[in-house]
Design a protein around this motif. Sequence first.
Motif, PDB file in Angstrom:
ATOM      1  N   ILE B  36       0.883  -1.164   0.031  1.00 38.69           N
ATOM      2  CA  ILE B  36      -0.001  -0.002   0.031  1.00 38.69           C
ATOM      3  C   ILE B  36       1.052   1.360  -0.003  1.00 38.69           C
ATOM      4  CG2 ILE B  36      -1.665   1.262   1.288  1.00 38.69           C
ATOM      5  CD1 ILE B  36      -2.697  -1.324   2.374  1.00 38.69           C
ATOM      6  N   GLY B  37       0.416   2.329  -0.758  1.00 36.69           N
ATOM      7  CA  GLY B  37       1.003   3.506  -0.818  1.00 36.69           C
ATOM      8  C   GLY B  37       0.289   4.476   0.023  1.00 36.69           C
ATOM      9  N   LEU B  38       0.487   5.045   1.228  1.00 37.75           N
ATOM     10  CA  LEU B  38      -0.134   6.032   1.714  1.00 37.75           C
ATOM     11  C   LEU B  38       0.274   7.493   1.563  1.00 37.75           C
ATOM     12  CD1 LEU B  38      -2.072   6.613   4.033  1.00 37.75           C
ATOM     13  CD2 LEU B  38      -0.621   6.163   5.811  1.00 37.75           C
ATOM     14  N   ILE B  39      -0.612   8.140   0.452  1.00 38.29           N
ATOM     15  CA  ILE B  39      -0.083   9.624   0.285  1.00 38.29           C
ATOM     16  C   ILE B  39      -0.577  10.872   0.972  1.00 38.29           C
ATOM     17  CG2 ILE B  39       0.443  10.735  -1.863  1.00 38.29           C
ATOM     18  CD1 ILE B  39       1.539   8.148  -2.393  1.00 38.29           C
ATOM     19  N   GLY B  40       0.131  11.847   1.116  1.00 37.41           N
ATOM     20  CA  GLY B  40      -0.592  12.896   1.570  1.00 37.41           C
ATOM     21  C   GLY B  40       0.702  13.966   1.902  1.00 37.41           C
ATOM     22  N   HIS B  41       0.504  15.350   1.813  1.00 37.47           N
ATOM     23  CA  HIS B  41       1.388  16.125   2.191  1.00 37.47           C
ATOM     24  C   HIS B  41       1.615  16.281   3.631  1.00 37.47           C
ATOM     25  CE1 HIS B  41      -1.661  19.334   2.659  1.00 37.47           C
ATOM     26  NE2 HIS B  41      -2.197  18.750   1.451  1.00 37.47           N
ATOM     27  N   VAL B 200       4.749   4.964   2.921  1.00 42.32           N
ATOM     28  CA  VAL B 200       4.207   6.365   3.337  1.00 42.32           C
ATOM     29  C   VAL B 200       5.064   7.342   2.727  1.00 42.32           C
ATOM     30  CG1 VAL B 200       3.707   8.368   4.724  1.00 42.32           C
ATOM     31  CG2 VAL B 200       3.522   6.007   5.508  1.00 42.32           C
ATOM     32  N   SER B 201       4.415   8.263   1.692  1.00 43.81           N
ATOM     33  CA  SER B 201       5.238   9.184   0.784  1.00 43.81           C
ATOM     34  C   SER B 201       4.605  10.370   0.240  1.00 43.81           C
ATOM     35  CB  SER B 201       5.553   8.182  -0.352  1.00 43.81           C
ATOM     36  OG  SER B 201       6.306   9.141  -1.531  1.00 43.81           O
ATOM     37  N   HIS B 202       5.221  11.301  -0.057  1.00 44.54           N
ATOM     38  CA  HIS B 202       4.565  12.600  -0.861  1.00 44.54           C
ATOM     39  C   HIS B 202       4.693  12.669  -2.081  1.00 44.54           C
ATOM     40  CE1 HIS B 202       7.774  14.784   1.135  1.00 44.54           C
ATOM     41  NE2 HIS B 202       8.357  14.472   0.126  1.00 44.54           N
ATOM     42  N   SER B 203       5.383  11.520  -2.954  1.00 38.49           N
ATOM     43  CA  SER B 203       5.478  11.566  -4.093  1.00 38.49           C
ATOM     44  C   SER B 203       4.713  10.142  -4.796  1.00 38.49           C
ATOM     45  CB  SER B 203       7.107  11.472  -4.562  1.00 38.49           C
ATOM     46  OG  SER B 203       7.111  10.931  -5.590  1.00 38.49           O
ATOM     47  N   MET B 204       3.838  10.819  -5.700  1.00 42.01           N
ATOM     48  CA  MET B 204       3.216   9.435  -6.470  1.00 42.01           C
ATOM     49  C   MET B 204       3.905   9.135  -7.342  1.00 42.01           C
ATOM     50  SD  MET B 204      -0.558   9.654  -5.932  1.00 42.01           S
ATOM     51  CE  MET B 204      -1.695  11.077  -5.072  1.00 42.01           C
ATOM     52  N   GLU B 205       4.792   9.653  -7.959  1.00 44.88           N
ATOM     53  CA  GLU B 205       5.502   8.992  -8.931  1.00 44.88           C
ATOM     54  C   GLU B 205       6.337   7.811  -8.562  1.00 44.88           C
ATOM     55  OE1 GLU B 205       8.078  11.857 -11.147  1.00 44.88           O
ATOM     56  OE2 GLU B 205       6.313  12.989 -11.704  1.00 44.88           O
ATOM     57  N   ASP B 206       6.826   8.152  -7.164  1.00 45.16           N
ATOM     58  CA  ASP B 206       7.674   6.859  -6.388  1.00 45.16           C
ATOM     59  C   ASP B 206       6.977   5.681  -6.163  1.00 45.16           C
ATOM     60  OD1 ASP B 206       9.711   8.847  -6.528  1.00 45.16           O
ATOM     61  OD2 ASP B 206      10.060   8.916  -4.355  1.00 45.16           O
ATOM     62  N   VAL B 207       5.821   5.990  -5.856  1.00 52.59           N
ATOM     63  CA  VAL B 207       4.888   4.798  -5.359  1.00 52.59           C
ATOM     64  C   VAL B 207       4.128   4.077  -6.663  1.00 52.59           C
ATOM     65  CG1 VAL B 207       4.640   5.225  -3.054  1.00 52.59           C
ATOM     66  CG2 VAL B 207       2.961   5.881  -4.655  1.00 52.59           C
ATOM     67  N   ALA B 208       4.037   4.918  -7.638  1.00 50.71           N
ATOM     68  CA  ALA B 208       3.036   4.603  -8.642  1.00 50.71           C
ATOM     69  C   ALA B 208       3.635   3.029  -9.361  1.00 50.71           C
ATOM     70  CB  ALA B 208       2.896   5.468  -9.646  1.00 50.71           C
ATOM     71  N   LYS B 209       4.879   3.172  -9.611  1.00 52.17           N
ATOM     72  CA  LYS B 209       5.534   2.142 -10.037  1.00 52.17           C
ATOM     73  C   LYS B 209       5.369   0.622  -9.125  1.00 52.17           C
ATOM     74  CE  LYS B 209      10.108   2.015 -11.420  1.00 52.17           C
ATOM     75  NZ  LYS B 209      11.150   2.772 -11.501  1.00 52.17           N
ATOM     76  N   TYR B 210       5.166   0.744  -7.856  1.00 55.32           N
ATOM     77  CA  TYR B 210       5.312  -0.513  -6.887  1.00 55.32           C
ATOM     78  C   TYR B 210       4.188  -1.030  -6.319  1.00 55.32           C
ATOM     79  CZ  TYR B 210      10.357   0.858  -7.327  1.00 55.32           C
ATOM     80  OH  TYR B 210      11.625   1.278  -7.873  1.00 55.32           O
ATOM     81  N   VAL B 211       3.310  -0.014  -5.780  1.00 51.63           N
ATOM     82  CA  VAL B 211       2.332  -0.409  -5.002  1.00 51.63           C
ATOM     83  C   VAL B 211       1.048  -0.910  -5.770  1.00 51.63           C
ATOM     84  CG1 VAL B 211       2.850   1.205  -3.465  1.00 51.63           C
ATOM     85  CG2 VAL B 211       1.157   1.823  -4.724  1.00 51.63           C
ATOM     86  N   GLY B 212       0.075  -1.576  -5.152  1.00 53.60           N
ATOM     87  CA  GLY B 212      -1.268  -2.277  -5.741  1.00 53.60           C
ATOM     88  C   GLY B 212      -2.232  -1.219  -5.203  1.00 53.60           C
ATOM     89  N   ARG B 213      -2.079  -0.510  -4.366  1.00 52.84           N
ATOM     90  CA  ARG B 213      -3.302   0.365  -3.579  1.00 52.84           C
ATOM     91  C   ARG B 213      -2.618   1.536  -3.158  1.00 52.84           C
ATOM     92  NH1 ARG B 213      -6.296  -1.965   1.672  1.00 52.84           N
ATOM     93  NH2 ARG B 213      -7.125  -0.163   2.288  1.00 52.84           N
ATOM     94  N   ILE B 214      -3.490   2.455  -3.425  1.00 50.64           N
ATOM     95  CA  ILE B 214      -3.126   3.946  -2.814  1.00 50.64           C
ATOM     96  C   ILE B 214      -4.167   4.539  -1.979  1.00 50.64           C
ATOM     97  CG2 ILE B 214      -2.431   6.363  -3.377  1.00 50.64           C
ATOM     98  CD1 ILE B 214      -1.047   5.440  -5.713  1.00 50.64           C
ATOM     99  N   ILE B 215      -3.841   4.817  -0.768  1.00 54.46           N
ATOM    100  CA  ILE B 215      -4.684   5.539   0.131  1.00 54.46           C
ATOM    101  C   ILE B 215      -4.324   7.069  -0.028  1.00 54.46           C
ATOM    102  CG2 ILE B 215      -5.378   5.874   2.772  1.00 54.46           C
ATOM    103  CD1 ILE B 215      -5.000   2.883   2.526  1.00 54.46           C
ATOM    104  N   VAL B 216      -4.977   8.178  -0.161  1.00 52.70           N
ATOM    105  CA  VAL B 216      -4.717   9.473  -0.162  1.00 52.70           C
ATOM    106  C   VAL B 216      -5.255  10.029   1.025  1.00 52.70           C
ATOM    107  CG1 VAL B 216      -4.684  11.521  -1.380  1.00 52.70           C
ATOM    108  CG2 VAL B 216      -4.375   9.576  -2.593  1.00 52.70           C
ATOM    109  N   MET B 217      -4.237  10.754   1.831  1.00 51.44           N
ATOM    110  CA  MET B 217      -5.020  11.222   3.024  1.00 51.44           C
ATOM    111  C   MET B 217      -5.050  12.927   2.835  1.00 51.44           C
ATOM    112  SD  MET B 217      -5.399   9.349   5.593  1.00 51.44           S
ATOM    113  CE  MET B 217      -5.396  10.527   6.924  1.00 51.44           C
ATOM    114  N   ASN B 218      -5.873  13.736   3.238  1.00 54.20           N
ATOM    115  CA  ASN B 218      -5.920  15.248   3.043  1.00 54.20           C
ATOM    116  C   ASN B 218      -6.877  15.626   4.373  1.00 54.20           C
ATOM    117  OD1 ASN B 218      -5.740  17.635   2.119  1.00 54.20           O
ATOM    118  ND2 ASN B 218      -7.768  17.608   1.366  1.00 54.20           N
TER     119      ASN B 218
END
Lengths: 278, 282, 283
Positions: B36-41, B200-218
């Motif tokens: 899982i990629g957990l994204i948010g600024h 956990v990351s703030h870069s979509m580009e980094d995780v897009a290649k690897y993860v199967g699911r993205i959770i975006v927090m805001n």
Amino acid sequence: MLRDITLGQYYQSDSVIHKLDPRVKLVSTILFIISLFVVDHIIGYLIAGLFLAVVIRISKVPFKFMVRGMKSIVVLLLITVIFNLFLTPGEALVTIWKLKITKEGLRIAVKMAIRLVFLIIGSSVMTLTTTPNNLTDGLESIMKPLKIFRVPVHEVAMMMAIALRFIPILLEETDKIMKAQIARGADFESGNLIKKAKSLVPLLVPLFISAFRRANDLAMAMEARCYRGGEHRTKMKPLQYKKRDAAAYTVVVVYLAVCIIGGRILPGLIDINGIFGR
Amino acid sequence: MSIILNHVNYIYDGDTEIPVKALDDVSIKIEDGEFIGLIGHTGSGKSTLVQHLNGLVKPTSGGVYYNGEDIHDGDYDLKTLRSKVGLVFQYPEHQLFEVDVFSDVCFGPKNLGLPKREVELRAFDALRQVGFPEEFFYQSPFELSGGQKRRVAIAGVLAMKPEVLVLDEPTAGLDPKGRDEILEQIKRLREETKITVVLVSHSMEDVAKYVGRIIVMNRGKVMFDDVPKEVFRHYKELEAVGLAAPQVTYIMHALREKGFPVNTQATTIAEAKEEILRVFRT
Amino acid sequence: MGIIQTKKLVFEYIRRDEEGNVEGITRAVDEVDLDVSQGQFIAILGHNGSGKSTLAKHINAILAPTEGTVWVDGMDTQDEEKVWDIRQRAGMVFQNPDNQIIGQVVEEDVGFGPENMGVPTKEIWERVEESLKAVGMYEFRKHSPNKLSGGQKQRVSIAGVIAMHPKCIILDEPTAMLDPNGRKEVIRAVRALNDVEEVTVVLITHYMEEIIYADKVFVMDRGHVEMEGTPREIFSQVEKLKSLRLDVPQVTLLAHELKRNGLNIPDGILTIKELTEALESLK
């Protein structure tokens, strides 16, 4: 957890007390503390209490902030009171087992408690109404005469200012490292004293390394911005006495005089012996 | 094996008088073996969220369940949980403290009270899993390069043999090559051990290649929770909250606008290349 | 002569083992020649440990060359009497925003440099105001730096340097510890500085998208300048950049991949618009 510690907490407001020159506040606080130890009679404490209450009122700082500062000295206060209560020889009022509370003990205990409470509240009025920076500026200015004795006054003030700036950063960092080590199974709470001390190693080593790295970075950044000690320096916010500062000095001196007369000389002359008297 | 967050709220007293709502009614379920990629600024609540996963932070309201058990139940063993849900903090090299790399990695398993042999075996395995060269095992961790230090710190958590590995910004401050190396290593680790990973990351580009699911927090809320392609579809909403989809998404949409019949769902460069070539070949 | 010039600059340091015995010598900067003209926007690129930060510290006279010479505005950085002039002329912003802010209030921090230079009180206030306005942080002048975001802190640091009225400003990986929003904020402020105030900018970074606006790019590896040219010239050598542990923006990489697969696209595509236009012309 660590963020609860309040150090030199400043309460933003626009009262006259806030606007006073930091030197006035420093000197006044010292004079106030002196007054507490000079007076020796209930009248004196009443005057001091009244003076403090008026100052707090003018400062517009809510009273609960003053009380917050008290939390840290509750233990000290209790120890002082208990020691004085039981260990002062004299006429016994109450006897519990082998311990006796004496009349003199009670008197001294109450006196010390009042002094300590007033002292803490008095100095928190100063720290709550003065920004830490202003305070260090004030200290630097007051200590200037010490330069003759080769005391590095500017450097000491600069060190204090930097310490104040980095305390919150390092507290936050401590919190972070602690959490990281807990995530690795570290236990900071259980065990005896030796075990507890040992468990601090994984916290302290990274913290010291980080502090040194920060110090190194900061030194470089200061040099890059042409910092070379107190010489050649001008001030963005130089301290200047205004009319209100002179007025404040007068008020404090008058207070001190009233305190000494009312709390020390007068009772001696008329020889009134209340419970708190001599 | 799963982690469930059920209507979790987390409120703390900030420096102002108004309490801050760091997490606002968050409900998610992390299944066994997911990546899982957990994204948010910064300040979106993502770091607070991950600290809920191993019980470092207790929710103001709502529940956290590990394998169906409430982790804040009175007699739940949080220490064991922390070895099962391994959390690697941001800039983890800042927590290294031992005289050599190997002893530092031993710290975690040692805290679990394992026999010495087992501790060393695990430390050895963990260092191998992060691709740390054996000749540096007995060097001081402070003399290593940034990328190597970070590997040691990750190994320090891996040595506890967690079932879930949570990494908070594992590539922060690394240069592009160092970043790719760490991400590839995590990918390999996952393939080898089938461990569940939350990145956990703030870069979509980094995780897009690897993860199967993205959770975006805001602002403490879960904004999107889906497969990358679906999340990036909302690239305009993402941008409105200060996050960006991978540049590839923008390229594909720009081409589409210019009349190229490309599929805008391509998220990696390889996919985009295939799409554009397909259009040009027909 | 340009505002910054280096000639055969070499910097070596001695590595020691735990007992203090010499283990070897590391050449962090190796025969670097730079020539930067007034008003230019220069980017120095390189992976961690390529020597780019060491090079930067020479321009501000924090480090002195082992061999060779560095001139800033015509002054030799090894001339001890000129050190303070050089530091005023060439201001420096560092990587970690927390470790370079000295003041406890934003405006006091910005005033720190001018105070050290002995600028009169009234003028300090003018400079602080103008500098904070230049980076868009004026409304935060009474705030504590601890309450600001990373990007805001770096903008305060930049204002702190501008207030010293430098001719050039060197930024040593100012965005490495920031999130994407913070990075954008800082780069925007730096570009404005270069465009509007015409301050010479030397930006050190490993983020490729930040150098697109530079007039000239130097790519460093193992202490020496490995590539030199305009951003487009640099970006047209994708393979070479990869071998230097760097990457390129996704659009450049995609264009490169398409070209390798037979599409006739020019080298060094920098923006999405350039790519769509190139593809349109093929249709």
